[in-house]
Design a protein around this motif. Structure first.
Motif, PDB file in Angstrom:
ATOM      1  N   ALA A   1       0.801  -1.222   0.000  1.00 41.28           N
ATOM      2  CA  ALA A   1       0.000   0.000   0.000  1.00 41.28           C
ATOM      3  C   ALA A   1       0.836   1.274   0.000  1.00 41.28           C
ATOM      4  CB  ALA A   1      -0.940  -0.006   1.206  1.00 41.28           C
TER       5      ALA A   1
ATOM      6  N   THR B   1      -3.768   4.200   8.937  1.00 46.63           N
ATOM      7  CA  THR B   1      -3.618   3.970   7.503  1.00 46.63           C
ATOM      8  C   THR B   1      -3.279   2.503   7.229  1.00 46.63           C
ATOM      9  OG1 THR B   1      -1.266   4.413   7.551  1.00 46.63           O
ATOM     10  CG2 THR B   1      -2.707   6.304   7.201  1.00 46.63           C
TER      11      THR B   1
ATOM     12  N   TYR C   1     -18.639   4.211  12.391  1.00 49.35           N
ATOM     13  CA  TYR C   1     -18.583   2.912  11.735  1.00 49.35           C
ATOM     14  C   TYR C   1     -17.238   2.699  11.049  1.00 49.35           C
ATOM     15  CZ  TYR C   1     -19.472   6.235   8.070  1.00 49.35           C
ATOM     16  OH  TYR C   1     -19.357   7.327   7.266  1.00 49.35           O
ATOM     17  N   GLN C   2     -16.461   3.766  10.954  1.00 52.31           N
ATOM     18  CA  GLN C   2     -15.294   3.735  10.083  1.00 52.31           C
ATOM     19  C   GLN C   2     -14.246   2.739  10.548  1.00 52.31           C
ATOM     20  OE1 GLN C   2     -14.756   7.525   8.768  1.00 52.31           O
ATOM     21  NE2 GLN C   2     -12.884   7.173   7.604  1.00 52.31           N
ATOM     22  N   SER C   3     -13.633   2.044   9.575  1.00 52.67           N
ATOM     23  CA  SER C   3     -12.681   1.001   9.931  1.00 52.67           C
ATOM     24  C   SER C   3     -11.242   1.386   9.651  1.00 52.67           C
ATOM     25  CB  SER C   3     -13.005  -0.278   9.166  1.00 52.67           C
ATOM     26  OG  SER C   3     -13.008  -0.031   7.775  1.00 52.67           O
ATOM     27  N   LYS C   4     -11.045   2.348   8.771  1.00 52.70           N
ATOM     28  CA  LYS C   4      -9.662   2.766   8.517  1.00 52.70           C
ATOM     29  C   LYS C   4      -9.636   4.164   7.915  1.00 52.70           C
ATOM     30  CE  LYS C   4      -6.838   2.102   5.213  1.00 52.70           C
ATOM     31  NZ  LYS C   4      -5.665   1.410   4.783  1.00 52.70           N
TER      32      LYS C   4
ATOM     33  N   THR D   1      -7.800   6.208   5.008  1.00 49.77           N
ATOM     34  CA  THR D   1      -6.971   5.966   3.834  1.00 49.77           C
ATOM     35  C   THR D   1      -5.910   7.036   3.684  1.00 49.77           C
ATOM     36  OG1 THR D   1      -8.818   4.888   2.779  1.00 49.77           O
ATOM     37  CG2 THR D   1      -7.040   5.602   1.348  1.00 49.77           C
ATOM     38  N   LEU D   2      -4.728   6.576   3.370  1.00 53.76           N
ATOM     39  CA  LEU D   2      -3.599   7.480   3.190  1.00 53.76           C
ATOM     40  C   LEU D   2      -3.655   8.130   1.811  1.00 53.76           C
ATOM     41  CD1 LEU D   2      -0.820   8.350   4.333  1.00 53.76           C
ATOM     42  CD2 LEU D   2       0.137   6.496   2.998  1.00 53.76           C
TER      43      LEU D   2
ATOM     44  N   MET E   1      -8.773   7.539  -6.411  1.00 55.91           N
ATOM     45  CA  MET E   1      -9.075   6.924  -5.123  1.00 55.91           C
ATOM     46  C   MET E   1      -9.861   7.902  -4.239  1.00 55.91           C
ATOM     47  SD  MET E   1      -6.513   5.605  -2.178  1.00 55.91           S
ATOM     48  CE  MET E   1      -5.344   4.684  -3.031  1.00 55.91           C
TER      49      MET E   1
ATOM     50  N   LEU F   1     -11.776  10.281  -5.193  1.00 57.31           N
ATOM     51  CA  LEU F   1     -13.137  10.400  -5.716  1.00 57.31           C
ATOM     52  C   LEU F   1     -13.993   9.207  -5.283  1.00 57.31           C
ATOM     53  CD1 LEU F   1     -15.177  11.854  -7.642  1.00 57.31           C
ATOM     54  CD2 LEU F   1     -14.274  10.430  -9.481  1.00 57.31           C
ATOM     55  N   LYS F   2     -13.414   8.009  -5.380  1.00 61.57           N
ATOM     56  CA  LYS F   2     -14.171   6.813  -5.000  1.00 61.57           C
ATOM     57  C   LYS F   2     -14.577   6.849  -3.532  1.00 61.57           C
ATOM     58  CE  LYS F   2     -12.288   3.624  -8.409  1.00 61.57           C
ATOM     59  NZ  LYS F   2     -11.237   2.640  -8.668  1.00 61.57           N
ATOM     60  N   ILE F   3     -13.667   7.278  -2.686  1.00 57.25           N
ATOM     61  CA  ILE F   3     -13.941   7.201  -1.254  1.00 57.25           C
ATOM     62  C   ILE F   3     -14.840   8.339  -0.795  1.00 57.25           C
ATOM     63  CG2 ILE F   3     -12.875   7.270   1.048  1.00 57.25           C
ATOM     64  CD1 ILE F   3     -10.474   5.857  -0.217  1.00 57.25           C
ATOM     65  N   THR F   4     -14.561   9.551  -1.296  1.00 56.31           N
ATOM     66  CA  THR F   4     -15.280  10.701  -0.748  1.00 56.31           C
ATOM     67  C   THR F   4     -16.413  11.179  -1.652  1.00 56.31           C
ATOM     68  OG1 THR F   4     -13.867  12.300  -1.880  1.00 56.31           O
ATOM     69  CG2 THR F   4     -13.140  11.539   0.301  1.00 56.31           C
ATOM     70  N   GLY F   5     -16.335  10.835  -2.929  1.00 53.09           N
ATOM     71  CA  GLY F   5     -17.320  11.359  -3.864  1.00 53.09           C
ATOM     72  C   GLY F   5     -16.969  12.746  -4.404  1.00 53.09           C
TER      73      GLY F   5
ATOM     74  N   MET G   1     -20.802   4.892   4.468  1.00 56.24           N
ATOM     75  CA  MET G   1     -20.074   3.677   4.840  1.00 56.24           C
ATOM     76  C   MET G   1     -19.537   2.993   3.608  1.00 56.24           C
ATOM     77  SD  MET G   1     -22.461   1.418   7.232  1.00 56.24           S
ATOM     78  CE  MET G   1     -22.460   1.690   8.981  1.00 56.24           C
TER      79      MET G   1
ATOM     80  N   GLU H   1     -17.629  -1.969   5.506  1.00 58.37           N
ATOM     81  CA  GLU H   1     -18.051  -1.466   6.825  1.00 58.37           C
ATOM     82  C   GLU H   1     -19.513  -1.834   7.091  1.00 58.37           C
ATOM     83  OE1 GLU H   1     -14.782   2.163   7.019  1.00 58.37           O
ATOM     84  OE2 GLU H   1     -16.818   2.604   6.332  1.00 58.37           O
TER      85      GLU H   1
ATOM     86  N   ASP I   1     -19.173  -5.210   8.314  1.00 61.58           N
ATOM     87  CA  ASP I   1     -18.695  -5.131   9.710  1.00 61.58           C
ATOM     88  C   ASP I   1     -19.882  -4.916  10.648  1.00 61.58           C
ATOM     89  OD1 ASP I   1     -16.034  -5.248   8.884  1.00 61.58           O
ATOM     90  OD2 ASP I   1     -15.699  -3.089   9.061  1.00 61.58           O
TER      91      ASP I   1
ATOM     92  N   ARG J   1      -8.066  -2.360   2.609  1.00 64.54           N
ATOM     93  CA  ARG J   1      -9.237  -1.488   2.470  1.00 64.54           C
ATOM     94  C   ARG J   1      -8.918  -0.174   1.763  1.00 64.54           C
ATOM     95  NH1 ARG J   1     -13.815  -2.625   7.050  1.00 64.54           N
ATOM     96  NH2 ARG J   1     -13.543  -4.871   7.054  1.00 64.54           N
ATOM     97  N   GLU J   2      -7.926  -0.199   0.898  1.00 62.82           N
ATOM     98  CA  GLU J   2      -7.714   0.978   0.053  1.00 62.82           C
ATOM     99  C   GLU J   2      -7.483   0.567  -1.393  1.00 62.82           C
ATOM    100  OE1 GLU J   2      -3.650   2.899   0.911  1.00 62.82           O
ATOM    101  OE2 GLU J   2      -4.279   2.187   2.869  1.00 62.82           O
TER     102      GLU J   2
ATOM    103  N   ILE K   1      -5.706  -1.869  -2.945  1.00 67.42           N
ATOM    104  CA  ILE K   1      -4.427  -2.225  -3.559  1.00 67.42           C
ATOM    105  C   ILE K   1      -3.937  -3.629  -3.192  1.00 67.42           C
ATOM    106  CG2 ILE K   1      -2.964  -1.192  -1.755  1.00 67.42           C
ATOM    107  CD1 ILE K   1      -2.322  -0.876  -5.531  1.00 67.42           C
TER     108      ILE K   1
ATOM    109  N   GLN L   1     -13.589  -0.350  -1.930  1.00 66.48           N
ATOM    110  CA  GLN L   1     -13.717   1.054  -2.334  1.00 66.48           C
ATOM    111  C   GLN L   1     -15.150   1.419  -2.727  1.00 66.48           C
ATOM    112  OE1 GLN L   1     -11.034   2.086  -1.088  1.00 66.48           O
ATOM    113  NE2 GLN L   1     -10.046   3.124  -2.765  1.00 66.48           N
TER     114      GLN L   1
ATOM    115  N   HIS M   1     -18.960   2.211  -1.889  1.00 65.29           N
ATOM    116  CA  HIS M   1     -19.645   2.794  -0.731  1.00 65.29           C
ATOM    117  C   HIS M   1     -21.155   2.627  -0.866  1.00 65.29           C
ATOM    118  CE1 HIS M   1     -15.640   4.290  -0.054  1.00 65.29           C
ATOM    119  NE2 HIS M   1     -16.001   4.684   1.151  1.00 65.29           N
TER     120      HIS M   1
ATOM    121  N   ARG N   1     -23.432   4.619  -0.816  1.00 63.27           N
ATOM    122  CA  ARG N   1     -24.152   5.611  -1.621  1.00 63.27           C
ATOM    123  C   ARG N   1     -24.416   5.101  -3.038  1.00 63.27           C
ATOM    124  NH1 ARG N   1     -19.413   8.170  -0.028  1.00 63.27           N
ATOM    125  NH2 ARG N   1     -17.727   7.985  -1.535  1.00 63.27           N
TER     126      ARG N   1
END
Lengths: 639, 248
Positions: A76, A238, A277-280, A282-283, A381, A383-387, B31, B35, B38, B59-60, B62, B85, B87, B89
């Motif tokens: 990673a 991370t 709920y968050q599990s990690k 991301t860096l 990445m 964009l995928k995670i945060t929108g 989420m 998650e 989870d 969970r990123e 890779i 990756q 979500h 939504r």
């Protein structure tokens, strides 16, 4: 009290490693076949040492808990790997890299180790290119570099934003080549649960097959732990979900000293927390700070969208406080500066827990295509995670637990205080001092595995050629296996009403609050009490499914969290007994008038090495004094 | 949001397994999909039920460890996205979601959604490397490699080994995975020396493991988290024919 001997070779700095290699004992090729070596972990350090020793002809057993060796968390690492090649002709050299790393670590690392890492960096790039690692190149075909935090040269080699993946695949492929040649036997889905020590020497491990639940005994002439760091102790980090400190902690309880466990790097550019709920977290690679500018609004409670806030009303606080390094100030300093702004009420985002990382200037100057080529996968990445599309709005970032500079104490030969037990990569404490510079982690893991340990392990094994096969039917193996079995049953028998994750999250919160980016005496004392209470609660109320004979993920996690509940307490003792601020360890009582770390070289120029004394609340502190022969410690300034 | 989940539950490799229904509410659309799982597991554990086993680690996106079929699609509805990756939504309140393990006979189920992809490791072990020992390397600049060449090699090397290509292929073919490694290595000057042996050994292993043949449906690239191009498969075929032709 045991005197720690780092076994640093004599001679001038630049000749120490040469001198070591000249005098190191060797094992001849015919004898190598008689020697068994266990390697735990298949990240960069683990894969590279297992492959290298396999190539030399030793019998290797390699273990990882993942379903394939290629998945270890080195994969990673995004931004790059440092090497003092000076291909940019910008004044770099092994010596310059040594100075940067030592200074970056706030003069809390050994000179000899740091110099050796810089020296070996040259070979690593050659090695990786030969393996087919596709480092970024210029149009003429020559290798390209970028800059990372805490340095003023460009010495970072990269494969877009996936450098760790590419380096790990190189090492993994070398490992699989040895698996095919049968010099390495690979045990995936196996977790080491104990170290077996016989007559004071590391002689094997107890491992659990995670699919069948079977406990297995594996014997060897030497054991290498390359099991990574324990930053996941903070829960939100991370790191990968499976990253853990259990292998090194169980070795610690068998006699290996833990060095400076409280030195944990908090990375300045990860994505902020958005809910419980968050599990990690991301860096987002540090390389982004080459082109991204970090800021918060000058006015508190400025609720305008980022793009609506004019330049004059933005506080580019890193550029303001550290003009010489600006947005590329080292990680500890950048993280602390972000925390300072967030705590002062200037944080942005729905939870006011983030700062902006803004690319608009870079996009304007270089064009969107250039930025895309450099960081495209990171923007995708994000964009995928945060929108959110970071080409149009600034990223929101926040500090997150990342890397453990602390780890098992090792001497110059990477051997722990247990003869025959070696620790490589992030699992040891050796090269980064109190703060690691960006892109030095891939480097350290690789050089430990490819270029250092092959010599130092041979030096140890040269005296083992007459030992003969180690028998895993010996009493010590039986006792260790029984202990592991008892512990597993103890956990499943509790049958309480709280999940393992509840305890992990609670512990993480305690550590973030009291043993994170900044610490103070009162908080640390409270944390120790809180952790003890949480540990007691864990052993009374944790609930784990009882099934031991198939995949039982909760049981795996419970073992790791049980260890975290002890490591966390040691981290607090370590932070409490170090009455100074250095690198990632910032004690609020010890700071300058303008909020910078106040180091105390007269009293704390040492590595803390902790000895297990039978229970988590009575560790014994040993000190390895650091001697600076070649460079005089200075006040670390990036202003 | 509220969801109905139909999840494949299977105790171990020999168990027959079945779809089980679960209901979840009060989910946050921000989420991640994992998650959400989870959250389900937290509830199952407290109730004394067995939590759902699923593969995941970084969970990123890779490490390549995660991956399930979501409503019949490998890694779910978004193109080029790993399960981790994805979500919530991307789903609607009230949806019913079918969650199954990656489909392939070559990836046996360990438990529930967790699968064994060691066949991929065996393909790599049979030739997916450049045969160089530690310490043999010449200086990194000894052989210049053009920017475009190294970028193309990187595009192939970016594969994360998740197995979505196999799971989505009607033939259960590992052509995309194998060809990505072959292209990565053969594009680079360092990897050209053993190109013939590599392609023959890797293709042979792929067949021996029981993966199906590629019939160019190109479904694999659509699901691939790294958008690995099907042109790699064309290159693999070229390399194979080349190696066979030169044999004679």
């Amino acid at each position: 009290m045991m005197k720690l001997n780092a076994n640093i070779p004599d001679g001038p700095l630049e000749q120490k490693w040469e001198n070591y290699k000249k005098k190191a004992k060797l094992v001849n090729p015919a004898n190598r076949k008689k020697l068994d070596i266990i390697v735990v972990g298949t990240g960069l350090a683990g894969s590279s040492i297992a492959a290298s020793l396999g190539e030399m002809g030793y019998n290797i057993k390699s273990f990882c808990f993942q379903d394939s060796a290629r998945r270890a968390h080195s994969v990673a690492a995004q931004g790059g790997v440092n090497a003092a090649k000076n291909y940019k002709n910008d004044g770099d050299s092994v010596y310059r890299m040594f100075v940067d790393t030592l200074k970056g670590g706030d003069f809390r690392a050994r000179e000899a180790n740091v110099y050796r890492m810089a020296e070996c960096s040259l070979n690593l790039i050659d090695q990786a290119v030969a393996q087919g690692v596709p480092f970024g190149r210029e149009y003429g075909g020559y290798l390209n570099n970028r800059s990372f935090g805490g340095v003023q040269v460009s010495r970072t080699f990269y494969s877009r934003g996936q450098t760790g993946q590419q380096l790990l695949l190189g090492a993994y492929q070398a490992l699989m080549r040895q698996v095919e040649k049968k010099s390495v036997k690979l045990f995936t889905r196996h977790e080491m649960l104990d170290l077996v020590v016989i007559d004071g020497k590391a002689r094997g491990i107890i491992a659990r097959n995670l699919d069948t639940g079977q406990l297995e005994r594996h014997a060897a002439h030497a054991v290498i732990l390359a099991t990574g760091g324990y930053g996941k102790i903070y829960y939100l980090s991370t790191l990968a979900m499976g990253c853990n400190g259990s292998a090194i902690w169980r070795a610690h309880k068998k006699g290996a000293f833990m060095a400076s466990p409280s030195w944990i790097q908090v990375h300045p550019t990860s994505l902020p927390q958005s809910g419980d709920y968050q599990s990690k977290l991301t860096l987002m690679s540090e390389s982004l700070r080459n082109d991204g500018r970090i800021w918060v609004p000058k006015n508190k409670d400025d609720n305008r969208e980022a793009n609506q806030i004019p330049d004059g009303e933005r506080d580019y606080y890193l550029e303001r406080r550290y003009p010489a390094f600006g947005n590329l100030a080292p990680r500890d300093i950048s993280s602390r500066a972000a925390k300072e702004r967030i705590d002062a009420g200037y944080g942005i985002g729905p939870l006011k827990n983030a700062v902006y990382l803004d690319f608009s200037k870079a996009i304007k100057e270089q064009g969107k295509e250039k930025i895309k080529e450099k960081y495209g996968n990171l923007f995708d990445m994000y964009l995928k995670i945060t929108g959110y599309n970071a080409y149009e709005v600034p990223m929101m970032i926040s500090p997150s637990a990342h890397f453990s500079m602390g780890g098992l104490w090792v001497d110059y030969g990477l051997m722990t205080t247990i003869p025959g037990l070696f620790a490589l990569g992030e699992a040891n404490f050796a090269d980064h001092g109190a703060n690691r510079l960006g892109a030095n982690s891939l480097l350290q893991a690789s050089v430990d595995g490819y270029f250092i340990a092959p010599y130092t392990i041979a030096n140890y094994l040269a005296d083992e050629i007459h030992t003969g096969k180690i028998d895993s039917e010996q009493e010590a193996f039986k006792i260790a296996e029984n202990e592991v079995n008892t512990k597993l049953n103890q956990l499943t028998d509790i049958d309480g009403n709280k999940t393992v994750d509840y305890f992990h999250k609670t512990l993480g919160k305690i550590l973030y609050d009291y043993c994170g980016l900044s610490r103070n005496r009162e908080g640390l004392e409270k944390a120790i009490n809180d952790i003890r209470a949480l540990r007691a609660d864990f052993y009374k109320n944790v609930k784990i499914p009882k099934d031991m004979a198939t995949v039982n993920i909760e049981l795996e996690k419970a073992g790791r969290v049980a260890d975290y509940l002890e490591i966390g307490e040691l981290m607090c003792y370590d932070a409490l007994t170090r009455n100074e601020s250095c690198g990632a360890h910032f004690r609020e009582e010890y700071q300058t008038a303008d909020g910078e770390a106040l180091r105390n070289d007269a009293e704390y120029q040492f590595i803390s090495a902790w000895q297990w004394n039978g229970s988590p609340d009575s560790p014994i502190l040993h000190k390895e004094e650091l001697h600076f022969e070649f460079i005089k410690p200075i006040v670390r300034s990036y202003k | 949001m509220k969801l109905t989940l139909k999840i494949w539950r299977q105790k171990n490799q020999t168990d027959t397994g079945s779809l089980q229904e679960y209901k979840l509410d009060q989910l946050n659309p921000h989420m991640s999909f994992l998650e959400m799982l989870d959250t389900l597991n937290e509830q199952l554990i407290i109730k004394g039920d067995d939590p759902v086993a699923f593969d995941h680690d970084c969970r990123e996106g890779i490490c390549g460890q995660c991956g399930v079929m979501i409503n019949g699609m490998a890694h779910g509805p978004l193109p080029h996205t790993t399960t981790c990756q994805l979500h919530m939504r991307s789903f609607n309140d009230g949806d019913t979601i079918y969650i199954e393990p990656f489909r392939s006979e070559i990836f046996p189920i360990r438990k529930d959604l967790s699968i064994d992809r060691s066949a991929f490791d065996r393909i790599i072990a049979s030739g997916g490397y450049i045969s160089t020992n530690t310490g043999q390397a010449p200086d990194a600049l000894a052989i210049p490699i053009a920017h475009e060449v190294v970028e193309a090699a990187f595009d192939s090397a970016a594969c994360i080994g998740c197995g979505a290509c196999v799971a989505t292929c009607k033939n259960g073919s590992a052509a995309l995975f194998t060809s990505a490694k072959i292209s990565h290595l053969v594009l680079l000057p360092q990897g050209k020396e053993e190109r013939a042996a590599r392609i023959k050994n890797m293709v042979q292993t792929m067949d021996k493991e029981g993966f199906g043949h590629c019939t160019n449906t190109e479904a694999c690239q659509v699901e691939c988290p790294q958008n690995i191009s099907v042109l790699n498969i064309a290159r693999m075929n070229y390399e194979f024919i080349r190696a066979k032709a030169l044999e004679k």
